[in-house]
Motif scaffolding. Structure first.
Motif, PDB file in Angstrom:
ATOM      1  N   THR A   1     -33.067 -56.428  18.022  1.00 17.73           N
ATOM      2  CA  THR A   1     -32.711 -55.470  18.655  1.00 17.73           C
ATOM      3  C   THR A   1     -32.916 -54.165  17.708  1.00 17.73           C
ATOM      4  O   THR A   1     -32.460 -54.079  16.738  1.00 17.73           O
ATOM      5  CB  THR A   1     -31.466 -55.573  19.323  1.00 17.73           C
TER       6      THR A   1
ATOM      7  N   LEU B   1     -31.336 -50.948  16.813  1.00 16.11           N
ATOM      8  CA  LEU B   1     -30.194 -50.456  16.802  1.00 16.11           C
ATOM      9  C   LEU B   1     -30.308 -49.013  15.969  1.00 16.11           C
ATOM     10  O   LEU B   1     -31.395 -48.992  15.146  1.00 16.11           O
ATOM     11  CB  LEU B   1     -29.092 -51.274  16.148  1.00 16.11           C
TER      12      LEU B   1
ATOM     13  N   SER C   1     -31.536 -57.472  12.227  1.00 15.45           N
ATOM     14  CA  SER C   1     -31.742 -59.126  12.162  1.00 15.45           C
ATOM     15  C   SER C   1     -32.063 -59.751  13.489  1.00 15.45           C
ATOM     16  O   SER C   1     -32.620 -60.927  13.409  1.00 15.45           O
ATOM     17  CB  SER C   1     -30.958 -59.835  11.331  1.00 15.45           C
ATOM     18  N   ASN C   2     -31.325 -59.226  14.293  1.00 12.24           N
ATOM     19  CA  ASN C   2     -31.552 -59.830  15.775  1.00 12.24           C
ATOM     20  C   ASN C   2     -32.701 -59.528  16.586  1.00 12.24           C
ATOM     21  O   ASN C   2     -32.744 -59.969  17.857  1.00 12.24           O
ATOM     22  CB  ASN C   2     -30.163 -59.881  16.452  1.00 12.24           C
TER      23      ASN C   2
ATOM     24  N   GLU D   1     -18.566 -46.298  17.393  1.00 10.56           N
ATOM     25  CA  GLU D   1     -18.880 -47.934  17.138  1.00 10.56           C
ATOM     26  C   GLU D   1     -20.184 -48.140  17.550  1.00 10.56           C
ATOM     27  O   GLU D   1     -20.894 -48.635  16.929  1.00 10.56           O
ATOM     28  CB  GLU D   1     -17.936 -48.612  18.060  1.00 10.56           C
ATOM     29  N   PHE D   2     -20.800 -47.622  18.759  1.00  8.74           N
ATOM     30  CA  PHE D   2     -22.258 -47.733  19.103  1.00  8.74           C
ATOM     31  C   PHE D   2     -23.181 -47.272  18.232  1.00  8.74           C
ATOM     32  O   PHE D   2     -24.064 -47.686  18.049  1.00  8.74           O
ATOM     33  CB  PHE D   2     -22.259 -47.104  20.523  1.00  8.74           C
TER      34      PHE D   2
ATOM     35  N   ARG E   1     -24.585 -60.828  17.645  1.00 15.89           N
ATOM     36  CA  ARG E   1     -25.836 -60.916  17.221  1.00 15.89           C
ATOM     37  C   ARG E   1     -26.773 -61.236  18.351  1.00 15.89           C
ATOM     38  O   ARG E   1     -27.743 -62.184  18.246  1.00 15.89           O
ATOM     39  CB  ARG E   1     -26.077 -61.765  15.867  1.00 15.89           C
ATOM     40  N   ILE E   2     -26.685 -61.137  19.515  1.00 15.67           N
ATOM     41  CA  ILE E   2     -27.217 -61.654  20.666  1.00 15.67           C
ATOM     42  C   ILE E   2     -28.390 -60.446  20.919  1.00 15.67           C
ATOM     43  O   ILE E   2     -28.004 -59.134  21.234  1.00 15.67           O
ATOM     44  CB  ILE E   2     -26.523 -61.969  21.912  1.00 15.67           C
TER      45      ILE E   2
ATOM     46  N   ILE F   1     -23.761 -57.234  20.513  1.00 15.84           N
ATOM     47  CA  ILE F   1     -24.359 -56.646  19.225  1.00 15.84           C
ATOM     48  C   ILE F   1     -23.355 -57.630  18.466  1.00 15.84           C
ATOM     49  O   ILE F   1     -23.970 -58.260  17.285  1.00 15.84           O
ATOM     50  CB  ILE F   1     -24.102 -55.446  18.986  1.00 15.84           C
ATOM     51  N   LYS F   2     -22.028 -57.954  18.215  1.00 13.86           N
ATOM     52  CA  LYS F   2     -21.221 -58.414  17.625  1.00 13.86           C
ATOM     53  C   LYS F   2     -21.604 -59.644  17.459  1.00 13.86           C
ATOM     54  O   LYS F   2     -21.266 -60.315  16.307  1.00 13.86           O
ATOM     55  CB  LYS F   2     -19.770 -58.080  18.021  1.00 13.86           C
TER      56      LYS F   2
ATOM     57  N   ILE G   1     -21.783 -53.864  23.215  1.00 17.01           N
ATOM     58  CA  ILE G   1     -21.134 -53.870  21.896  1.00 17.01           C
ATOM     59  C   ILE G   1     -20.846 -55.508  21.673  1.00 17.01           C
ATOM     60  O   ILE G   1     -20.697 -55.951  20.528  1.00 17.01           O
ATOM     61  CB  ILE G   1     -19.960 -53.027  21.839  1.00 17.01           C
TER      62      ILE G   1
ATOM     63  N   LEU H   1     -21.958 -53.436  12.616  1.00 19.22           N
ATOM     64  CA  LEU H   1     -20.960 -54.127  13.279  1.00 19.22           C
ATOM     65  C   LEU H   1     -21.604 -55.589  12.932  1.00 19.22           C
ATOM     66  O   LEU H   1     -20.977 -56.706  12.860  1.00 19.22           O
ATOM     67  CB  LEU H   1     -20.906 -54.499  14.828  1.00 19.22           C
ATOM     68  N   ILE H   2     -23.032 -55.856  12.535  1.00 18.98           N
ATOM     69  CA  ILE H   2     -23.586 -57.034  12.087  1.00 18.98           C
ATOM     70  C   ILE H   2     -23.302 -57.312  10.863  1.00 18.98           C
ATOM     71  O   ILE H   2     -23.108 -58.664  10.457  1.00 18.98           O
ATOM     72  CB  ILE H   2     -25.204 -56.925  12.375  1.00 18.98           C
TER      73      ILE H   2
ATOM     74  N   ALA I   1     -23.643 -49.189  15.315  1.00 17.92           N
ATOM     75  CA  ALA I   1     -23.510 -50.741  15.976  1.00 17.92           C
ATOM     76  C   ALA I   1     -24.187 -51.629  14.635  1.00 17.92           C
ATOM     77  O   ALA I   1     -23.792 -52.780  14.581  1.00 17.92           O
ATOM     78  CB  ALA I   1     -24.548 -50.875  17.106  1.00 17.92           C
TER      79      ALA I   1
END
Lengths: 346, 346
Positions: free
Chosen positions: A312, A314, A309-310, A290-291, B101-102, B98-99, B95, A297-298, A294
């Motif tokens: 960070t 990944l 897009s945030n 999952e990580f 979007r932070i 991330i979900k 996680i 997940l977005i 990641a």
């Protein structure tokens, strides 16, 4: 007194308060300039600490006894990128201090050996760490290979630390004792992946050659599952702990192929320059997958972009091409294939 | 923005400059008060950072979504003793960020997983790390045992992280949903050694019981060499990275025996209170032995004292008793015996 102080991974701001306070009390400050590098030069360290920080290269630290003799009567700081005790290089300096009855203190800091967890792989699942040396005309050591394989077939991840060569002399300059140094060299993940696959081929070839020679008593050839398949996953990390940190999840085969494709490929754009590290995963826990994924997940359809897009960073996913398959399907297939390659007992 | 900031091992001064600078820019600061502890309380962290630092216990972090919801619009710092990513506990928080979007950033620091190298054992020779859980009336899990044995018989060291229980509820208080917490408990090396030997005995007994029951189909009993002998070395570490750091080199058998001998024994005087970690070494390199026995290098006849004459805390050596033998001879015999217990291929 001898203080051995970790600098952490990226810039001088990664030093601890206790490390910085200790430097203030020191009469002499040296920085190890041969086992790793910060993202900036020694001048910035000097300016930040308000001390005249001197460069200590390998010969100076290991052969010259100035650091030890100064520490007999003065406070001496020896700065090391990362944690001072993660490489074995500095053990020798400490043992010399002990023998001379010079008190010493280690001030720890973050190390690549733990910071790699930023990709989401669990440190608890790491087997023995390996160093992959840059192959040269002088030799192509492959002793790292059986260690990776042994970890892999026990379901454990392998952290591969990639070679760096700073202030090394060429064979010619060594022979003629000339103080001319080669340009620094830093192994990239693509080179490491090539050497891993090539090491497997060479070890296999040695068995084939030996079995063709009736005069040689040889061990049995290892089973086919004792070799790493190019479809194995590789998790690549660049400049861990720095603002330009980058991560890439792909296969050993894709990485190795990118080496021959030259610098213009997508992959080197994603990771960028040194320093690189790589993890060959073993069995993956669902939370690790999952990580690593990641970006999925977005779910904004920008999964293949370098920066989410945030803002960070990944891990970027680079699965093998599969005609007619969408991105998510290709990623799933890459992970499924990796798990297939593990022994069935997992 | 969510910042996950490592605090290092001992006091708030072990934070990095970049970590401290980041806290200054945060609107809310929480500290993980359940996976580990610093050598002082939360008040000192607050005073040092000039911020009102709030305690985050397990329920708050894992179930309450306040940290995540605050991070949507504010800068939130979540402080973690050691390196934030060395335990798997905080992966879940990342996680969730991330979900939602932070964006998040990890600021690394030193971890017990690398700082244990202060005893002179090389991190390169470490196999899979294990966690040894405190045995209770509710259960005595022994899954750590085969992992230690597997590392040992491959010649690798095993880092044993010892359980700590902070703000845990008793079964009764859990059932009745009462907010009453048990006093903190920290496993000591002597308890860990006892559980290791006892785990071996229990696993052996399970095989014996199964073989006596003709209705049970059982795997073959493991070979005798699949059990750890009480003469195996154990390297004990207490309060790594703190000014009262202590180290002890002895055998698993001596440690386990000290548990029944009570608190008045020599051994608990040497190590002192929590936090403890332990390494079961595999094959030892001569330089590792030299470092573990550093006290012998000073050779001033004070090898059995807690603090060396130069003020540096070197590992204390506690070899088994041997009638008519001097201290050095007993130490040599302890190391020789350990190497004998390893498979002959080493």
């Amino acid at each position: 007194m001898l203080y051995i102080i970790g600098l952490g991974l990226s810039t001088i701001e990664d030093i601890t308060i206790s490390g910085l306070n200790t430097i203030q009390e020191c009469d002499y400050v040296f920085v190890d300039a041969y086992t790793s590098i910060l993202s900036h030069g020694i001048e910035r360290i000097s300016a930040f600490c308000g001390k005249d920080v001197k460069r200590a290269d390998r010969e100076f630290t290991e052969q010259d006894s100035l650091i030890i003799s100064l520490a007999r009567s003065e406070n001496v700081a020896f700065l090391v990128v990362g944690d001072p005790l993660c490489a074995t290089t500095h053990t020798d300096l400490i043992i010399r201090a002990i023998k001379e009855r010079i008190p010493y203190k280690v001030i720890h800091n973050s190390s690549i050996m733990t910071s790699v967890a930023c990709c989401g792989l669990q440190l608890y699942r790491m087997g023995e760490t390996v160093s992959i040396p840059l192959w040269t005309d002088c030799g192509c050591p492959d002793s790292f290979y059986p260690k990776i394989v042994s970890n892999f077939f026990r379901g454990l991840h392998t952290l591969c630390l990639l070679d760096i060569k700073i202030r090394e002399k060429s064979l010619d300059n060594l022979l003629y004792d000339r103080d001319i140094y080669e340009p620094p060299r830093f192994m990239l993940c693509s080179e490491a992946a090539y050497q891993i696959l090539e090491a497997g081929r060479r070890i296999h070839q040695r068995f084939v050659d030996a079995s063709a020679d009736p005069g040689v008593e040889m061990p049995c050839e290892p089973e086919p599952e004792c070799y790493l398949h190019p479809d194995c996953l590789a998790v690549c990390l660049a400049r861990v702990g720095s603002p330009t940190q980058a991560m890439l999840v792909t296969t050993i085969g894709i990485l190795a192929a990118s080496l021959s494709a030259g610098d213009s490929n997508n992959l080197s754009n994603v990771l960028g320059g040194p320093l690189h590290s790589m993890i060959i995963p073993g069995k993956l826990h669902p939370m690790e997958i999952e990580f690593l994924c990641a970006r999925l997940l977005i779910g904004d359809g920008k999964e293949d972009l370098g920066t989410a897009s945030n803002g960070t960073s990944l891990p970027v996913l680079l699965p093998p091409a599969m005609a007619g398959c969408g991105f998510r399907e290709r990623v799933k297939s890459m992970f499924d294939r990796h798990q297939e390659l593990l022994p069935t007992k997992f």
